[in-house]
Write a protein that holds these residues in place. Structure first.
Motif, PDB file in Angstrom:
ATOM      1  N   ALA A  91       5.179  56.047 -23.512  1.00  0.00           N
ATOM      2  CA  ALA A  91       4.634  57.367 -23.170  1.00  0.00           C
ATOM      3  C   ALA A  91       4.737  57.568 -21.668  1.00  0.00           C
ATOM      4  O   ALA A  91       5.074  56.646 -20.913  1.00  0.00           O
ATOM      5  N   THR A  92       4.423  58.774 -21.243  1.00  0.00           N
ATOM      6  CA  THR A  92       4.308  59.085 -19.817  1.00  0.00           C
ATOM      7  C   THR A  92       2.825  59.210 -19.501  1.00  0.00           C
ATOM      8  O   THR A  92       2.111  60.001 -20.126  1.00  0.00           O
ATOM      9  N   TYR A  93       2.356  58.426 -18.519  1.00  0.00           N
ATOM     10  CA  TYR A  93       0.931  58.356 -18.209  1.00  0.00           C
ATOM     11  C   TYR A  93       0.658  58.942 -16.821  1.00  0.00           C
ATOM     12  O   TYR A  93       1.412  58.719 -15.879  1.00  0.00           O
ATOM     13  N   LYS A  94      -0.476  59.685 -16.706  1.00  0.00           N
ATOM     14  CA  LYS A  94      -0.806  60.347 -15.452  1.00  0.00           C
ATOM     15  C   LYS A  94      -2.080  59.815 -14.797  1.00  0.00           C
ATOM     16  O   LYS A  94      -2.327  60.075 -13.616  1.00  0.00           O
ATOM     17  N   GLN A  95      -2.897  59.082 -15.563  1.00  0.00           N
ATOM     18  CA  GLN A  95      -4.147  58.543 -15.039  1.00  0.00           C
ATOM     19  C   GLN A  95      -4.420  57.174 -15.634  1.00  0.00           C
ATOM     20  O   GLN A  95      -3.847  56.806 -16.670  1.00  0.00           O
ATOM     21  N   ALA A 136       2.272  59.187  -9.106  1.00  0.00           N
ATOM     22  CA  ALA A 136       3.408  59.697  -9.871  1.00  0.00           C
ATOM     23  C   ALA A 136       3.215  59.213 -11.298  1.00  0.00           C
ATOM     24  O   ALA A 136       2.539  58.209 -11.531  1.00  0.00           O
ATOM     25  N   ASN A 137       3.798  59.917 -12.256  1.00  0.00           N
ATOM     26  CA  ASN A 137       3.647  59.485 -13.638  1.00  0.00           C
ATOM     27  C   ASN A 137       4.258  58.102 -13.854  1.00  0.00           C
ATOM     28  O   ASN A 137       5.310  57.781 -13.295  1.00  0.00           O
ATOM     29  N   ALA A 138       3.581  57.283 -14.656  1.00  0.00           N
ATOM     30  CA  ALA A 138       4.112  55.976 -15.041  1.00  0.00           C
ATOM     31  C   ALA A 138       4.777  56.130 -16.399  1.00  0.00           C
ATOM     32  O   ALA A 138       4.129  56.543 -17.376  1.00  0.00           O
ATOM     33  N   VAL A 139       6.066  55.835 -16.477  1.00  0.00           N
ATOM     34  CA  VAL A 139       6.843  56.027 -17.701  1.00  0.00           C
ATOM     35  C   VAL A 139       7.051  54.668 -18.363  1.00  0.00           C
ATOM     36  O   VAL A 139       7.801  53.826 -17.859  1.00  0.00           O
ATOM     37  N   VAL A 140       6.383  54.472 -19.483  1.00  0.00           N
ATOM     38  CA  VAL A 140       6.481  53.204 -20.210  1.00  0.00           C
ATOM     39  C   VAL A 140       7.424  53.378 -21.383  1.00  0.00           C
ATOM     40  O   VAL A 140       7.356  54.369 -22.108  1.00  0.00           O
ATOM     41  N   PRO A 198       6.728  50.008 -15.666  1.00  0.00           N
ATOM     42  CA  PRO A 198       6.117  50.466 -14.409  1.00  0.00           C
ATOM     43  C   PRO A 198       5.158  49.447 -13.796  1.00  0.00           C
ATOM     44  O   PRO A 198       4.630  48.554 -14.473  1.00  0.00           O
ATOM     45  N   LYS A 199       4.927  49.633 -12.509  1.00  0.00           N
ATOM     46  CA  LYS A 199       3.909  48.885 -11.771  1.00  0.00           C
ATOM     47  C   LYS A 199       3.018  49.893 -11.051  1.00  0.00           C
ATOM     48  O   LYS A 199       3.513  50.724 -10.280  1.00  0.00           O
ATOM     49  N   ILE A 200       1.720  49.824 -11.327  1.00  0.00           N
ATOM     50  CA  ILE A 200       0.751  50.698 -10.658  1.00  0.00           C
ATOM     51  C   ILE A 200       0.045  49.879  -9.590  1.00  0.00           C
ATOM     52  O   ILE A 200      -0.595  48.872  -9.901  1.00  0.00           O
ATOM     53  N   LYS A 201       0.187  50.290  -8.328  1.00  0.00           N
ATOM     54  CA  LYS A 201      -0.440  49.567  -7.229  1.00  0.00           C
ATOM     55  C   LYS A 201      -1.782  50.210  -6.897  1.00  0.00           C
ATOM     56  O   LYS A 201      -1.864  51.414  -6.621  1.00  0.00           O
ATOM     57  N   MET A 222     -14.408  52.266  -4.591  1.00  0.00           N
ATOM     58  CA  MET A 222     -13.531  51.729  -3.547  1.00  0.00           C
ATOM     59  C   MET A 222     -12.055  51.757  -3.943  1.00  0.00           C
ATOM     60  O   MET A 222     -11.187  51.391  -3.152  1.00  0.00           O
ATOM     61  N   PHE A 223     -11.748  52.204  -5.169  1.00  0.00           N
ATOM     62  CA  PHE A 223     -10.389  52.098  -5.695  1.00  0.00           C
ATOM     63  C   PHE A 223      -9.568  53.368  -5.473  1.00  0.00           C
ATOM     64  O   PHE A 223     -10.086  54.483  -5.509  1.00  0.00           O
ATOM     65  N   SER A 224      -8.272  53.176  -5.272  1.00  0.00           N
ATOM     66  CA  SER A 224      -7.320  54.290  -5.211  1.00  0.00           C
ATOM     67  C   SER A 224      -5.946  53.775  -5.597  1.00  0.00           C
ATOM     68  O   SER A 224      -5.648  52.579  -5.420  1.00  0.00           O
ATOM     69  N   VAL A 225      -5.114  54.656  -6.138  1.00  0.00           N
ATOM     70  CA  VAL A 225      -3.728  54.291  -6.455  1.00  0.00           C
ATOM     71  C   VAL A 225      -2.870  54.601  -5.243  1.00  0.00           C
ATOM     72  O   VAL A 225      -2.886  55.725  -4.725  1.00  0.00           O
ATOM     73  N   THR A 226      -2.133  53.605  -4.760  1.00  0.00           N
ATOM     74  CA  THR A 226      -1.288  53.817  -3.592  1.00  0.00           C
ATOM     75  C   THR A 226       0.151  54.163  -3.954  1.00  0.00           C
ATOM     76  O   THR A 226       0.826  54.868  -3.208  1.00  0.00           O
ATOM     77  N   SER A 227       0.623  53.673  -5.116  1.00  0.00           N
ATOM     78  CA  SER A 227       1.978  54.022  -5.538  1.00  0.00           C
ATOM     79  C   SER A 227       2.190  53.619  -6.992  1.00  0.00           C
ATOM     80  O   SER A 227       1.436  52.832  -7.569  1.00  0.00           O
ATOM     81  N   VAL A 228       3.231  54.209  -7.573  1.00  0.00           N
ATOM     82  CA  VAL A 228       3.676  53.857  -8.913  1.00  0.00           C
ATOM     83  C   VAL A 228       5.170  53.561  -8.846  1.00  0.00           C
ATOM     84  O   VAL A 228       5.947  54.380  -8.358  1.00  0.00           O
ATOM     85  N   GLU A 229       5.564  52.380  -9.306  1.00  0.00           N
ATOM     86  CA  GLU A 229       6.971  52.003  -9.324  1.00  0.00           C
ATOM     87  C   GLU A 229       7.459  52.012 -10.771  1.00  0.00           C
ATOM     88  O   GLU A 229       6.941  51.281 -11.614  1.00  0.00           O
ATOM     89  N   ASN A 230       8.436  52.858 -11.070  1.00  0.00           N
ATOM     90  CA  ASN A 230       8.995  52.930 -12.420  1.00  0.00           C
ATOM     91  C   ASN A 230      10.322  52.189 -12.489  1.00  0.00           C
ATOM     92  O   ASN A 230      10.980  51.980 -11.484  1.00  0.00           O
TER      93      ASN A 230
END
Length: 288
Positions: free
Chosen positions: A120-124, A212-216, A221-224, A280-288
């Motif tokens: 799927a394509t994930y946004k959160q 950015a959307n994570a496409v599995v 993908p890698k969510i940082k 304290m958390f935030s997403v800094t990047s998404v690598e597909n």
């Protein structure tokens, strides 16, 4: 005969093309990695003892310097949100498969691989800082792997006095004379054996939008994710001054600070669940 050979070759090629197209259009489940970077603001934390010259030092909003010798926290109840808004839970009822201890001293623990994630394509992403009340018991039979990992001598993510897990464990030093800092959080219970009720609920649900959307599926993908421990003392909810007193003032040792004082640290790290759902958390990047 030559015509038949050509026909067979063309048929095989056509079948291969259809197969590849089918795989591309309907990719199978795949892995997704959550990579955690524990920081003071934008600087990755380096742990150290009282006199360490290499440890990363931070200054709080009230000017109090501090550094860490130990940083650990539990992540559980992971859910991925598709681009259509629907939610995909990841082993939310199984701590062995869906929970982990992030430990700054163990590099391998900073990358947590989610396996067999639906295509799927994930946004959160949503996850728990700590463990939900209904799972927060030291159940060696039901979740032997997580029980062993949390209770290991070099991890110690279990309360000595209670039946549940520590959710965060932060050790270190503060002020110019390097006074000891020891901040542990976790849910508490009240009452007697057989009649326990919820005391402080230190579990926090974190919600993060992806950069950015994570496409599995065809991709892995890698969510940082950044965990900014500057928020420990200088959070969105509370500004905390560390002390060693035995009054109701904010302090730095868990055997002294009250449950109400602990919630101040919890809200800084995990948000209060209303106007702050990221802590304290935030997403800094998404690598597909």
């Amino acid at each position: 005969m030559e015509t038949l050979k050509k026909y067979l070759v063309l048929s095989a090629a056509a079948l291969a093309f259809v197969s590849c197209s089918s795989d591309d259009d309907n990719p199978a489940a795949n892995n997704l990695t959550l990579e955690f970077n524990n920081t003071f603001k934008d600087k990755t934390i380096v742990l150290g003892d009282a006199t360490s010259a290499s440890a990363t030092t931070n200054t709080s909003a009230v000017g109090q310097i501090h550094h860490f010798s130990e940083v650990k926290y539990v992540i559980s109840n992971i859910r991925l949100i598709k681009d259509d808004g629907s939610e995909v839970p990841y082993n939310v009822n199984d701590l062995d498969k869906g929970a982990t201890v992030i430990d700054q001293a163990k590099t391998a623990s900073l990358s947590y691989v989610l396996s067999n994630v639906p295509s799927a394509t994930y946004k959160q992403i949503k996850f728990g800082l700590g463990i939900k009340t209904e799972q927060n018991t030291l159940d060696q039979t039901r979740f032997p792997l997580f029980y062993a990992a949390a209770g290991a001598n070099d991890t110690a993510m279990m309360w000595e006095w209670g039946t549940g897990y520590r959710f965060t464990k932060i050790e270190g030093f503060y002020d110019v004379d390097n006074k000891v800092m020891s901040i542990h959080t976790g849910s508490t219970v009240a009452g007697t054996a057989g009649a326990y009720t919820q005391g402080v609920n230190a579990y926090r649900d974190i919600t993060l939008s992806l950069t950015a959307n994570a496409v599995v599926g065809s991709k892995v993908p890698k969510i940082k994710i950044k965990a900014d421990f500057d928020k420990l003392l200088s959070g969105k909810i509370n500004t905390i001054t560390l002390s060693t007193g035995t009054t109701m003032a904010d302090n730095a040792t868990p055997n002294v600070h009250t449950a109400a004082q602990m919630v101040k640290f919890v809200d800084n790290l995990g948000g209060n669940g209303t106007n702050d759902i990221s802590g304290m958390f935030s997403v800094t990047s998404v690598e597909n």
